[in-house]
Structure formats: structure tokens, C-alpha cells
Design a protein around this motif. Structure first.
Motif, PDB file in Angstrom:
ATOM      1  N   SER A 127      -5.266   8.107  -0.531  1.00  0.00           N
ATOM      2  CA  SER A 127      -6.450   8.737  -1.113  1.00  0.00           C
ATOM      3  C   SER A 127      -6.846   9.845  -0.151  1.00  0.00           C
ATOM      4  O   SER A 127      -6.115  10.140   0.800  1.00  0.00           O
ATOM      5  N   GLU A 128      -7.994  10.436  -0.339  1.00  0.00           N
ATOM      6  CA  GLU A 128      -8.351  11.609   0.465  1.00  0.00           C
ATOM      7  C   GLU A 128      -8.472  11.282   1.944  1.00  0.00           C
ATOM      8  O   GLU A 128      -8.039  12.060   2.794  1.00  0.00           O
ATOM      9  N   HIS A 129      -9.009  10.108   2.282  1.00  0.00           N
ATOM     10  CA  HIS A 129      -9.259   9.794   3.690  1.00  0.00           C
ATOM     11  C   HIS A 129      -8.675   8.453   4.120  1.00  0.00           C
ATOM     12  O   HIS A 129      -8.936   8.007   5.229  1.00  0.00           O
ATOM     13  N   THR A 130      -7.913   7.791   3.281  1.00  0.00           N
ATOM     14  CA  THR A 130      -7.417   6.459   3.647  1.00  0.00           C
ATOM     15  C   THR A 130      -5.963   6.246   3.230  1.00  0.00           C
ATOM     16  O   THR A 130      -5.448   6.913   2.330  1.00  0.00           O
ATOM     17  N   PHE A 131      -5.325   5.335   3.964  1.00  0.00           N
ATOM     18  CA  PHE A 131      -4.043   4.737   3.576  1.00  0.00           C
ATOM     19  C   PHE A 131      -4.364   3.439   2.868  1.00  0.00           C
ATOM     20  O   PHE A 131      -5.125   2.624   3.384  1.00  0.00           O
ATOM     21  N   ASP A 132      -3.788   3.178   1.725  1.00  0.00           N
ATOM     22  CA  ASP A 132      -3.874   1.868   1.090  1.00  0.00           C
ATOM     23  C   ASP A 132      -2.508   1.208   1.244  1.00  0.00           C
ATOM     24  O   ASP A 132      -1.505   1.702   0.720  1.00  0.00           O
ATOM     25  N   ILE A 133      -2.466   0.089   1.973  1.00  0.00           N
ATOM     26  CA  ILE A 133      -1.204  -0.570   2.314  1.00  0.00           C
ATOM     27  C   ILE A 133      -1.167  -1.937   1.647  1.00  0.00           C
ATOM     28  O   ILE A 133      -2.110  -2.719   1.763  1.00  0.00           O
ATOM     29  N   GLU A 134      -0.044  -2.209   0.971  1.00  0.00           N
ATOM     30  CA  GLU A 134       0.114  -3.500   0.303  1.00  0.00           C
ATOM     31  C   GLU A 134       1.459  -4.096   0.689  1.00  0.00           C
ATOM     32  O   GLU A 134       2.501  -3.455   0.578  1.00  0.00           O
ATOM     33  N   GLY A 135       1.421  -5.352   1.197  1.00  0.00           N
ATOM     34  CA  GLY A 135       2.645  -6.024   1.606  1.00  0.00           C
ATOM     35  C   GLY A 135       2.323  -7.323   2.304  1.00  0.00           C
ATOM     36  O   GLY A 135       1.209  -7.856   2.180  1.00  0.00           O
ATOM     37  N   SER A 136       3.290  -7.855   3.083  1.00  0.00           N
ATOM     38  CA  SER A 136       3.036  -9.094   3.816  1.00  0.00           C
ATOM     39  C   SER A 136       1.973  -8.856   4.875  1.00  0.00           C
ATOM     40  O   SER A 136       1.812  -7.738   5.378  1.00  0.00           O
ATOM     41  N   GLU A 137       1.243  -9.914   5.215  1.00  0.00           N
ATOM     42  CA  GLU A 137       0.136  -9.787   6.172  1.00  0.00           C
ATOM     43  C   GLU A 137       0.604  -9.209   7.497  1.00  0.00           C
ATOM     44  O   GLU A 137      -0.041  -8.319   8.066  1.00  0.00           O
ATOM     45  N   ASN A 138       1.741  -9.685   8.000  1.00  0.00           N
ATOM     46  CA  ASN A 138       2.238  -9.228   9.302  1.00  0.00           C
ATOM     47  C   ASN A 138       2.565  -7.740   9.281  1.00  0.00           C
ATOM     48  O   ASN A 138       2.173  -6.983  10.175  1.00  0.00           O
ATOM     49  N   HIS A 139       3.252  -7.287   8.233  1.00  0.00           N
ATOM     50  CA  HIS A 139       3.654  -5.886   8.163  1.00  0.00           C
ATOM     51  C   HIS A 139       2.463  -4.972   7.935  1.00  0.00           C
ATOM     52  O   HIS A 139       2.394  -3.865   8.488  1.00  0.00           O
ATOM     53  N   VAL A 140       1.507  -5.415   7.126  1.00  0.00           N
ATOM     54  CA  VAL A 140       0.302  -4.614   6.919  1.00  0.00           C
ATOM     55  C   VAL A 140      -0.456  -4.457   8.231  1.00  0.00           C
ATOM     56  O   VAL A 140      -0.940  -3.368   8.563  1.00  0.00           O
ATOM     57  N   GLU A 141      -0.531  -5.519   9.011  1.00  0.00           N
ATOM     58  CA  GLU A 141      -1.235  -5.462  10.297  1.00  0.00           C
ATOM     59  C   GLU A 141      -0.532  -4.524  11.276  1.00  0.00           C
ATOM     60  O   GLU A 141      -1.182  -3.806  12.042  1.00  0.00           O
ATOM     61  N   VAL A 142       0.811  -4.524  11.273  1.00  0.00           N
ATOM     62  CA  VAL A 142       1.560  -3.626  12.166  1.00  0.00           C
ATOM     63  C   VAL A 142       1.257  -2.169  11.823  1.00  0.00           C
ATOM     64  O   VAL A 142       0.985  -1.342  12.715  1.00  0.00           O
ATOM     65  N   ILE A 143       1.267  -1.835  10.537  1.00  0.00           N
ATOM     66  CA  ILE A 143       1.004  -0.449  10.129  1.00  0.00           C
ATOM     67  C   ILE A 143      -0.461  -0.081  10.397  1.00  0.00           C
ATOM     68  O   ILE A 143      -0.764   1.039  10.842  1.00  0.00           O
ATOM     69  N   GLU A 144      -1.364  -1.017  10.151  1.00  0.00           N
ATOM     70  CA  GLU A 144      -2.780  -0.771  10.441  1.00  0.00           C
ATOM     71  C   GLU A 144      -2.970  -0.461  11.930  1.00  0.00           C
ATOM     72  O   GLU A 144      -3.683   0.474  12.306  1.00  0.00           O
TER      73      GLU A 144
END
Length: 332
Positions: free
Chosen positions: A36-53
Motif C-alpha cells: 500500500s502507500e506506506h506499508t508492506f502487507d506480509i502473509e505467510g508462516s509466523e516465523n517467516h513473517v517475523e523475519v521479514i518484519e
């Protein structure tokens, strides 16, 4: 799991050209990313989402501290963290570790060189792929010498395919070793730069250091050894498979090559290109890719490499547009 992560200024380095880094993130971590304009929306396994975050959070923080990333830097970082999620983005920009190799102190001169040295320390098998002058062979030999002198291994085995680079050299007189030595000269050059000449000669006489064409590897199991295959783009499929299966216990292998300089006869598949497609996801193997920014020769070499890359891209584009015209289809 789904999470939204705020983006800071300079986020274009995360996106990459045509969002290629986002696609790399999705592929490396098996997630779906939408912007979106100011955010990443990440969907996946909890571990992988946390790594990207965590990656994006670290990126925003380091950007605020004044660090500037190139698209290529961020691409290299994604590959590093995808192989070891415990690594923080900040770790990649700490002062580089200096390693002692014989009479030289070796320090990486680029992020990719740093990743390369770290990967060699951590993994049993590492592929270093990129253009001439990026330090692939020299750094691999330096790490091999350091491992030998600190008794991590008992010997060094250096191999190269004996393939002529476009020209025909004809019959070479002398013994078998004298016939193949010209093909192996770059490996000797690196050794003589790192160690005293008489020490290199003694090691070679004793068999502690062996320099040979790749054909000499057949039928062997290499234990307690640091093995380097140089100019791997000129191996055939059969030679590459044979080499990769030589590795024994307590051994490391480094495979280096430049897939833009293949000297194999027409119709022969490069073993390096095939191996990249086959073993890229095998646990225990790391791939490090170099580009013109890693060239440590005369700055003119960087510009030459870039010019050839642009020429290759132009030829590919012209080929596509030519094909499109013949098909009666306009592709953009």
C-alpha cells in the motif's frame, strides 16, 4: 499469519527494479507481499513473517542513521538472511573481519566479498559466480591457505578444466604436468602471492597442495581437504557432477566461475549453469553472486564489465523484438 509493516523513506531499495526484490522475498520465505502507500502487507508462516518484519524494521532504523543501500546490496542481504534467519541486517554492515592468510591479511572490499568469505567459513560447499576481477578465486585460495596453516585441513586441492579460451594453442611439448600448467597458472599466481615461493614449492612436492585439471579428480574421495574448482563455467555436466560428489569428511569445496565467459564447444551445456539450477536449494550449499561493483582491479575493468552487460542486455532485447515482429506480435 498476516502483518502490516510501516515503510520509511528510501523504500525503493527494498522494492528493487520492477519490484524484483519483493519477488525474491516472496520466493525465499514462501510469503505473499502486497504494497500500500506506506506499508508492506506480509502473509505467510509466523516465523517467516517475523523475519521479514525484523528485516524491514532494521532497514528503516539503519536508513535513519544515514546508511544508504543500493538495490544490489539489498538483494545480497535477502539471500544471506534467507539462508540464516538469525542474521540481522545490521550484522551485514559491521566492520569486516580481517583474516590472516599466509603473509597477507585479507579483508573484503565489498558486501558480496564479505558474504562470500562468511559463507566459506559457514558452509561446506560455496559457489561464487560473477565477472572477472571480483576476487572469487583469490579469496577462495586465501581461505584455503588459512585453513591449511591453522590445521583445519591437511591439504589443498585446486582444480580447473583444461579448456582453451577461444584460441587454438596446438600441441604443447613436455610432460603431462608441463602440458596442463599453463591452464592452471592463475592458481599458482594466487598461491605465490599468499605464501613464500619456497614454501609453495615444498607443499606441492609433498602433495600438501595439489594443482590439477578436473579430470584428475575422477574416482577420488577428498577427506580433510579444502577443494577449489576454478573456471567452473567450462566444466561439462558430467565433470561438475563428478566434482561435486568428491567431497569427503571434514572438507570444504568452493566452486567459482563466470557464466558470461563459457569456452565450451557449441552444444555443450555448462556444468556450472546446470548445477545452479539443480543444487541451489540443497541444504549446506551457499551461492554468492558478484557484479561489476565487486571488481577490485583497475576501475576501467568495472566499466568494461558494465559495458559488456549492457551490450548483452541490448542483444537480448533486440532478439525479443525481432522475434515479436516475426510473430506479428508487439510485446512491451
Amino acid at each position: 499469519m498476516k502483518k502490516s509493516v510501516a515503510l520509511g523513506q528510501g523504500a525503493e531499495a527494498i522494492f528493487g527494479t520492477l519490484d524484483e526484490n519483493l519477488q525474491l522475498l516472496e520466493s525465499a520465505f514462501d510469503v505473499r507481499i502486497s504494497l500500500s502507500e506506506h506499508t508492506f502487507d506480509i502473509e505467510g508462516s509466523e516465523n517467516h513473517v517475523e523475519v521479514i518484519e525484523r528485516l524491514i524494521s532494521d532497514y528503516n532504523q539503519i536508513r535513519r542513521e544515514g546508511m544508504v543501500f543500493s538495490n544490489g546490496d539489498f538483494k545480497s542481504i535477502i539471500k544471506i538472511i534467507s539462508e540464516d534467519s538469525s542474521i540481522r541486517l545490521r550484522d551485514c554492515f559491521l566492520p569486516a573481519k580481517t583474516r590472516v592468510s599466509g603473509r597477507k591479511q585479507i579483508s573484503p572490499r565489498s558486501l558480496n566479498q564479505r558474504c562470500y568469505l562468511d559463507a566459506i567459513e559457514k558452509f561446506d560447499m560455496v559457489f561464487g559466480i560473477g565477472p572477472a576481477g571480483t576476487g572469487k578465486t583469490y579469496l577462495a585460495v586465501a581461505m584455503a591457505v588459512a585453513a591449511l596453516l591453522t590445521k583445519q585441513v591437511n591439504r589443498i586441492v585446486l582444480a580447473r578444466p583444461a579448456v582453451e579460451a577461444g584460441e587454438r594453442l596446438g600441441f604443447l611439448p613436455g610432460s603431462l604436468q608441463e602440458k596442463v600448467d599453463p591452464y592452471l597458472r592463475p592458481l599458482y599466481d594466487a598461491l605465490y602471492d599468499l605464501l613464500e615461493t619456497d614454501k609453495v614449492d615444498r607443499y606441492i612436492e609433498r602433495g600438501t597442495i595439489e594443482i590439477a585439471p578436473i579430470a584428475f579428480m575422477r574416482g577420488r574421495t577428498l577427506n580433510d581437504a579444502f577443494v577449489i574448482l576454478d573456471e567452473a563455467q567450462n566444466t561439462t555436466s558430467e565433470q561438475m557432477k563428478m566434482f561435486l560428489t568428491r567431497l569427503g569428511f571434514n572438507s570444504k569445496a568452493v566452486i567459482t566461475g563466470d557464466i558470461t565467459q563459457i569456452d565450451l564447444p557449441s552444444g555443450k551445456t555448462s556444468g556450472l549453469i546446470e548445477a545452479r539450477n539443480i543444487v541451489a536449494k540443497v541444504d549446506g550449499i551457499a551461492f554468492v553472486y558478484f557484479n561489476e561493483r565487486d571488481v577490485v582491479r583497475n576501475p576501467l575493468v568495472q566499466r568494461i564489465v558494465r559495458a559488456y552487460d549492457e551490450h548483452t542486455n541490448d542483444k537480448e532485447f533486440q532478439s525479443l523484438t525481432s522475434q515479436s515482429s516475426s510473430d506479428g506480435i508487439l510485446r512491451k
